[in-house]
Structure formats: C-alpha cells, structure tokens
Design an enzyme around this catalytic site. Sequence first.
Site, PDB file in Angstrom:
ATOM      1  N   ARG A   1       1.992  11.757  -9.762  1.00  0.00           N
ATOM      2  CA  ARG A   1       2.361  10.369  -9.450  1.00  0.00           C
ATOM      3  C   ARG A   1       3.789  10.048  -9.876  1.00  0.00           C
ATOM      4  NH1 ARG A   1      -2.199   7.471  -7.820  1.00  0.00           N
ATOM      5  NH2 ARG A   1      -4.162   7.989  -8.829  1.00  0.00           N
TER       6      ARG A   1
ATOM      7  N   GLU B   1       0.844  -1.202   0.000  1.00  0.00           N
ATOM      8  CA  GLU B   1       0.000   0.000   0.000  1.00  0.00           C
ATOM      9  C   GLU B   1       0.874   1.245   0.000  1.00  0.00           C
ATOM     10  OE1 GLU B   1      -2.473   1.581  -0.670  1.00  0.00           O
ATOM     11  OE2 GLU B   1      -4.190   1.251   0.599  1.00  0.00           O
ATOM     12  N   ASP B   2       0.394   2.303  -0.631  1.00  0.00           N
ATOM     13  CA  ASP B   2       1.160   3.553  -0.627  1.00  0.00           C
ATOM     14  C   ASP B   2       1.142   4.212   0.747  1.00  0.00           C
ATOM     15  OD1 ASP B   2      -1.563   4.170  -0.752  1.00  0.00           O
ATOM     16  OD2 ASP B   2      -1.420   5.470  -2.498  1.00  0.00           O
TER      17      ASP B   2
ATOM     18  N   ASP C   1      -4.002   5.784   6.002  1.00  0.00           N
ATOM     19  CA  ASP C   1      -4.507   7.042   6.550  1.00  0.00           C
ATOM     20  C   ASP C   1      -5.533   6.693   7.636  1.00  0.00           C
ATOM     21  OD1 ASP C   1      -4.835   9.861   6.504  1.00  0.00           O
ATOM     22  OD2 ASP C   1      -6.500   9.711   5.118  1.00  0.00           O
TER      23      ASP C   1
ATOM     24  N   PHE D   1      -0.833  16.254   3.530  1.00  0.00           N
ATOM     25  CA  PHE D   1      -1.213  15.643   2.262  1.00  0.00           C
ATOM     26  C   PHE D   1       0.019  15.558   1.369  1.00  0.00           C
ATOM     27  CE2 PHE D   1      -2.930  15.210  -1.967  1.00  0.00           C
ATOM     28  CZ  PHE D   1      -3.887  14.223  -1.757  1.00  0.00           C
TER      29      PHE D   1
HETATM   30  P1  5GP Z   1      -7.480   5.150   4.124  1.00  0.00           P
HETATM   31  O1  5GP Z   1      -8.529   4.152   3.799  1.00  0.00           O
HETATM   32  O2  5GP Z   1      -6.350   4.592   4.962  1.00  0.00           O
HETATM   33  O3  5GP Z   1      -8.053   6.390   4.755  1.00  0.00           O
HETATM   34  O4  5GP Z   1      -6.977   5.676   2.754  1.00  0.00           O
HETATM   35  C1  5GP Z   1      -5.866   5.290   2.138  1.00  0.00           C
HETATM   36  C2  5GP Z   1      -5.828   5.913   0.760  1.00  0.00           C
HETATM   37  O5  5GP Z   1      -6.141   7.319   0.790  1.00  0.00           O
HETATM   38  C3  5GP Z   1      -4.435   5.812   0.238  1.00  0.00           C
HETATM   39  O6  5GP Z   1      -4.230   4.572  -0.411  1.00  0.00           O
HETATM   40  C4  5GP Z   1      -4.352   7.010  -0.674  1.00  0.00           C
HETATM   41  O7  5GP Z   1      -4.855   6.674  -1.946  1.00  0.00           O
HETATM   42  C5  5GP Z   1      -5.261   8.045  -0.047  1.00  0.00           C
HETATM   43  N1  5GP Z   1      -4.483   9.004   0.761  1.00  0.00           N
HETATM   44  C6  5GP Z   1      -4.452   9.111   2.103  1.00  0.00           C
HETATM   45  N2  5GP Z   1      -3.611  10.089   2.497  1.00  0.00           N
HETATM   46  C7  5GP Z   1      -3.085  10.602   1.362  1.00  0.00           C
HETATM   47  C8  5GP Z   1      -2.122  11.653   1.094  1.00  0.00           C
HETATM   48  O8  5GP Z   1      -1.550  12.311   1.979  1.00  0.00           O
HETATM   49  N3  5GP Z   1      -1.844  11.884  -0.213  1.00  0.00           N
HETATM   50  C9  5GP Z   1      -2.419  11.192  -1.235  1.00  0.00           C
HETATM   51  N4  5GP Z   1      -2.048  11.516  -2.476  1.00  0.00           N
HETATM   52  N5  5GP Z   1      -3.311  10.209  -1.029  1.00  0.00           N
HETATM   53  C10 5GP Z   1      -3.643   9.916   0.265  1.00  0.00           C
END
Ligand code: 5GP
Length: 173
Positions: free
Chosen positions: A162, A96-97, A100, A149
């Site tokens: 990206r 996973e990237d 959050d 962010f």
């Molecule tokens: P979660 O379900 O953990 O809230 O969301 C994860 C996804 O939200 C990540 O895979 C990503 O796509 C997006 N995301 C969360 N924080 C960031 C951020 O700081 N920058 C970007 N570009 N995407 C984020």
Amino acid sequence: MKQPGVFLNEAKIRARVAEMGAQIRKDSGPDTPVHLIAVLKGAFIFLADLARAIPGPVSLDFISVSSYAGKSSSGEVRLLKDLDRSIEGRAVIIVEDIVDTGLTLAYLQEILRARDPKSVKTACLLSKPSRRKIEVPVEYIGFTIDDRFVVGYGLDYDEQYRQLPYIGVMDGD
Ligand code: 5GP
C-alpha cells in the site's frame, strides 16, 4: 521481497490527480464545499493527494466496506464502518481507488443517495471497464487500465505494497 514493476509512475499520478482536483473544483463552483468520502483502505493515499489538489472548501469522511463474491455472480457488499457525519444537503464525492466489477461502487452510491445529499459523484483513480458486472456512473476517472492486478499508492496485495509511491504490477501478471 520482490518489488512490483512500475505501471504508473509518481509523476504521472501527480499530474493526473492535479487535473482531477482542478476539474472537481471547476464543476462544483468556486465556493461550494466539497465533501469527500474515501473508501478505506485502498483510497487513503489518493484521498490525501486529491483533497490537497482541490482549491477552496473541502471536508472529508471515511467509509469501509468489504466485498466478497457470493455464490451468485452478483457478489455481496457489507458495510464495515459507516460515516461519522450526516451527508444531508452536501455535495458528496465518493473517492475510490479502483472500479473493477462496479459492485462496491453501486452499493455505496445507493446507500449514500438514500441519505438526501445535494449530489453524489464519484472520483476513482483507476477503472477496469472490461471487468464491469454492473453499469455504474463515474464522473472522474484517473486512468483507464486493462484487466491487470495492480498494487501500490494505497492498493494492496494481502495488505502489502500500500505504501508504494507508484502503481505497480506483480511479475508475470
Ligand atoms: P469492485 O466491487 O469494483 O469489483 O471492487 C473494487 C475493489 O476491489 C477495489 O476497491 C479494490 O479494493 C479491489 N480491487 C479491484 N481490482 C484490484 C486490483 O487490480 N488491485 C487491487 N489491489 N485491488 C483491486
């Protein structure tokens, strides 16, 4: 178009991804095939580098989900593209990237565990623990960051940035 400021540079990312790859191989054992499952699209660059940092047998597949906050704070996650191959009996690592709220990852872990893999672990490049809505196990974390962010190295803002080789933040963030 304005370039985002550097938050984590290429050298730092490269060094950390190398450590993560070595650790994954150490934990998995020398001959165990590791099956990486990358979450599109944000993890594509991290996947490419991590896969090359793991010595020994590695295979990979892709999955795509869309997350959107519903009316409740729990959010909802939808499967957009499923895996090509079965994961039954495999040592799976979700790639996973960024984690959050944790909702996307919790959903992925649940649906993948139901498919009888040998194990399911998670490797994420970035984690924002202050934003968690749900406790979710993450075995390999590249960098723990504050609530900012970030873009680049696979992560987008409206499908831009990206391709940046570093992790950046937008001005004023
Ligand atoms: P979660 O379900 O953990 O809230 O969301 C994860 C996804 O939200 C990540 O895979 C990503 O796509 C997006 N995301 C969360 N924080 C960031 C951020 O700081 N920058 C970007 N570009 N995407 C984020």
